[in-house]
Design a protein around this motif. Structure first.
Motif, PDB file in Angstrom:
ATOM      1  N   GLY A 257       0.817  -1.207   0.000  1.00 50.27           N
ATOM      2  CA  GLY A 257       0.000   0.000   0.000  1.00 50.27           C
ATOM      3  C   GLY A 257       0.850   1.257   0.000  1.00 50.27           C
ATOM      4  O   GLY A 257       2.030   1.214  -0.322  1.00 50.27           O
ATOM      5  N   PRO A 258       0.237   2.396   0.357  1.00 51.78           N
ATOM      6  CA  PRO A 258       0.972   3.666   0.324  1.00 51.78           C
ATOM      7  C   PRO A 258       2.087   3.693   1.368  1.00 51.78           C
ATOM      8  O   PRO A 258       2.072   2.910   2.318  1.00 51.78           O
ATOM      9  CB  PRO A 258      -0.103   4.709   0.622  1.00 51.78           C
ATOM     10  N   TYR A 314      -3.204   8.488  -6.632  1.00 54.06           N
ATOM     11  CA  TYR A 314      -2.579   7.352  -5.943  1.00 54.06           C
ATOM     12  C   TYR A 314      -2.077   6.309  -6.950  1.00 54.06           C
ATOM     13  O   TYR A 314      -0.938   5.864  -6.886  1.00 54.06           O
ATOM     14  CB  TYR A 314      -3.578   6.704  -4.968  1.00 54.06           C
ATOM     15  N   ASP A 315      -2.943   5.947  -7.888  1.00 57.22           N
ATOM     16  CA  ASP A 315      -2.561   4.930  -8.883  1.00 57.22           C
ATOM     17  C   ASP A 315      -1.379   5.404  -9.735  1.00 57.22           C
ATOM     18  O   ASP A 315      -0.475   4.636 -10.029  1.00 57.22           O
ATOM     19  CB  ASP A 315      -3.753   4.589  -9.794  1.00 57.22           C
ATOM     20  N   GLU A 316      -1.437   6.689 -10.105  1.00 63.57           N
ATOM     21  CA  GLU A 316      -0.363   7.246 -10.924  1.00 63.57           C
ATOM     22  C   GLU A 316       0.975   7.165 -10.178  1.00 63.57           C
ATOM     23  O   GLU A 316       1.990   6.731 -10.727  1.00 63.57           O
ATOM     24  CB  GLU A 316      -0.715   8.699 -11.242  1.00 63.57           C
ATOM     25  N   LEU A 317       0.959   7.562  -8.905  1.00 61.17           N
ATOM     26  CA  LEU A 317       2.202   7.572  -8.135  1.00 61.17           C
ATOM     27  C   LEU A 317       2.688   6.149  -7.842  1.00 61.17           C
ATOM     28  O   LEU A 317       3.885   5.867  -7.890  1.00 61.17           O
ATOM     29  CB  LEU A 317       2.016   8.356  -6.833  1.00 61.17           C
ATOM     30  N   ASN A 319       2.145   3.489  -9.698  1.00 59.32           N
ATOM     31  CA  ASN A 319       2.711   2.959 -10.944  1.00 59.32           C
ATOM     32  C   ASN A 319       4.101   3.517 -11.196  1.00 59.32           C
ATOM     33  O   ASN A 319       5.008   2.796 -11.609  1.00 59.32           O
ATOM     34  CB  ASN A 319       1.806   3.279 -12.140  1.00 59.32           C
ATOM     35  N   GLU A 320       4.243   4.821 -10.944  1.00 64.58           N
ATOM     36  CA  GLU A 320       5.535   5.468 -11.129  1.00 64.58           C
ATOM     37  C   GLU A 320       6.592   4.814 -10.218  1.00 64.58           C
ATOM     38  O   GLU A 320       7.685   4.456 -10.665  1.00 64.58           O
ATOM     39  CB  GLU A 320       5.397   6.963 -10.835  1.00 64.58           C
ATOM     40  N   ALA A 321       6.228   4.609  -8.961  1.00 65.13           N
ATOM     41  CA  ALA A 321       7.168   3.988  -8.011  1.00 65.13           C
ATOM     42  C   ALA A 321       7.506   2.566  -8.446  1.00 65.13           C
ATOM     43  O   ALA A 321       8.662   2.155  -8.402  1.00 65.13           O
ATOM     44  CB  ALA A 321       6.580   4.003  -6.605  1.00 65.13           C
ATOM     45  N   LEU A 341       9.299   4.565  -2.953  1.00 66.73           N
ATOM     46  CA  LEU A 341       7.851   4.756  -2.785  1.00 66.73           C
ATOM     47  C   LEU A 341       7.570   6.053  -2.020  1.00 66.73           C
ATOM     48  O   LEU A 341       6.737   6.871  -2.411  1.00 66.73           O
ATOM     49  CB  LEU A 341       7.267   3.555  -2.031  1.00 66.73           C
ATOM     50  N   PHE A 342       8.300   6.224  -0.955  1.00 62.68           N
ATOM     51  CA  PHE A 342       8.134   7.413  -0.106  1.00 62.68           C
ATOM     52  C   PHE A 342       8.399   8.692  -0.906  1.00 62.68           C
ATOM     53  O   PHE A 342       7.601   9.635  -0.875  1.00 62.68           O
ATOM     54  CB  PHE A 342       9.091   7.312   1.092  1.00 62.68           C
ATOM     55  N   ASN A 343       9.497   8.709  -1.643  1.00 62.58           N
ATOM     56  CA  ASN A 343       9.836   9.900  -2.424  1.00 62.58           C
ATOM     57  C   ASN A 343       8.821  10.185  -3.523  1.00 62.58           C
ATOM     58  O   ASN A 343       8.458  11.334  -3.768  1.00 62.58           O
ATOM     59  CB  ASN A 343      11.237   9.758  -3.040  1.00 62.58           C
TER      60      ASN A 343
END
Ligand code: OOG
Ligand code: NI
Length: 469
Positions: A257-258, A314-317, A319-321, A341-343
């Motif tokens: 998760g996040p 959220y999904d965009e970030l 996926n990026e991570a 993920l954090f960054n």
């Protein structure tokens, strides 16, 4: 006066979830240890914390009142008939299907919904939820194991005749039961969700299905829809995870998760590995010893429900991570992945006011400290009233699941990742097919949260004399 003859479905849900918890503790003693750890971490967190995220959760949704009972379970079903019957069972305890989850992108031939209460009042009483997946035979590649599985599934009956009879009675009474019926109902339901020590298939068939896809053996070879975990909610998943490690539980490496935040959103989960349990398989010469990995432990920390916009971000970030993580050399360890993920999530605002102003999170509104005697300007904006202290807002708790976390949890407990990836032939959602199997529509997540937010604003408007009933 009439209605008092029937048990309140909210009370029945409480009884039901307590019975399930007691049953699971007997079946999986490790679950009892887990509950103790989570409860002690929660007590400490609630007592000592001045952390705004904890106080917001505490004051916001009365989490501390429902927290003690808050659990989610998960079951895996084989046929539309099983899914429809489970829907009827959950309707009696005030739980309805919310959301559609496609697990095929993770290579699982399954799709799912979550049965849960939907109104704020019912949720605050006991928010019991069950993640319910259904096998998708259309995604199985191998015709022989598909036929074997379907044959087993058509033969089995996971509902007692008493339970079916009580479902018919409940339906005639608008999904209500009288006290004496209710206690039989709970007892008989536990038979459907409990573990049965004797498999429904021979060892040979079990192995064949397991080789094709481990999930197939778990779904088709047993005589019940055993719950495979029962998850408590922790207020501090990092602390609870650390405590689990200290007590020697084999915890999964990463939290799904996040990343950790001041203002938690959605949910973060972690699990400990599945137990290998001894099982008996019917064979030609009687019962044969064997084992099966079915049940595991899981904990979760819940944050705020995000709006469609928030979910998009959220999904965009995420996926990026994930893109960055998968581009990393193999030597990169878990803490470095967590840092990525954090960054990446630095772009997701981490302040409740900002999250509200940008409409990224759903809020529950109530009258603020300056509401009494306040003069309200004509057609005020919500933000204006919040700024004046006429309205106050707390984030609404996310009551649902994350399909990618679910897939991660599934995989960590099935072993052999490669098999799982190619176990399902193709990947595509079948929302319509799921609803057809279920026999009704699943509620839309966003509609459920938006309704709760709107209802709170309407209530405020009424209390401020701005609207008529
Ligand atoms: C369900 C896994 C999903 C969660 O918390 O995401 C789940 C399963 O393993 O059957 O429970
Ligand atoms: Ni779970």
């Amino acid at each position: 006066p009439f209605q008092q003859e029937f048990v309140d479905p909210n009370d029945l849900r409480m009884t039901f979830s307590l019975a399930m918890s007691a049953m699971y503790k007997k079946e999986v003693p490790l679950y009892g240890d887990l509950i103790k750890i989570v409860q002690s971490v929660n007590d400490e967190t609630l007592k000592k914390s001045t952390d705004p995220k904890i106080t917001a959760m505490r004051n916001g949704d009365l989490a501390s009142e429902r927290l003690e009972f808050e659990r989610h379970g998960a079951i895996r079903l084989g046929t539309p008939h099983e899914l429809q019957t489970v829907r009827r069972i959950f309707a009696v305890i005030g739980m309805y299907p919310v959301g559609y989850y496609d697990l095929s992108p993770a290579g699982l031939p399954m799709h799912a919904t979550c049965f849960r209460p939907t109104t704020p009042a019912a949720l605050s009483r006991n928010p019991f939820r069950v993640f319910t997946t259904l096998l998708r035979p259309d995604l199985l590649k191998d015709a022989q194991s598909k036929d074997l599985a379907l044959e087993l599934l058509t033969k089995r009956n996971i509902f007692s005749p008493e339970l079916i009879e009580l479902l018919n009675v409940a339906e005639r009474q608008n999904y209500r039961l009288r006290p004496i019926e209710a206690s039989t109902f709970v007892r008989e339901s536990m038979k459907t969700f409990g573990w049965r020590p004797i498999a429904a298939a021979s060892k040979d068939v079990y192995r064949k299905l397991k080789d094709e896809h481990p999930i197939l053996a778990d779904v088709a070879c047993f005589q019940s829809a055993h719950i495979n975990h029962l998850t408590p909610r922790t207020l501090d998943i990092a602390a609870a995870q650390e405590r689990m490690r200290m007590e020697g539980l084999r915890v999964k490496e990463r939290i799904e998760g996040p990343p950790p935040r001041m203002c938690p959103v959605l949910l973060r989960q972690t699990s400990f590995l599945a137990l290998e349990e001894s099982t008996h398989f019917p064979g030609e010469g009687g019962l044969e010893e064997g084992c099966h990995k079915a049940r595991f432990g899981e904990i979760e920390e819940r944050g705020a429900a995000v709006t469609e916009r928030g979910r998009f971000l959220y999904d965009e970030l995420l996926n990026e991570a994930m893109r960055q993580i998968s581009a990393c050399p193999r030597s990169v360890d878990t803490s470095q992945k967590d840092k990525i993920l954090f960054n990446t999530f630095a772009r997701f605002p981490d302040d409740w006011d900002e999250l509200r102003r940008q409409a990224l999170v759903y809020f529950d509104y109530y009258l603020g400290a300056s509401a009494k005697g306040a003069t309200i300007p004509p057609s005020p904006s919500v933000e204006d009233l919040v700024a004046r202290g006429v309205l106050a807002a707390v984030p609404i708790t996310y009551e649902d699941f994350l399909p990618m976390s679910a897939a991660g949890i599934f995989q960590s407990n099935l072993g052999n990742d490669t098999k799982i990836i190619d176990g399902a032939a193709t990947s595509f959602p079948d929302h319509f097919g799921f609803q057809q199997a279920l026999g009704c529509a699943v509620a839309d997540l966003d509609t459920v949260y938006a309704m709760a937010q709107d209802a709170s604003l309407r209530r405020c408007a009424l209390e401020l004399g701005m609207a008529e009933d």
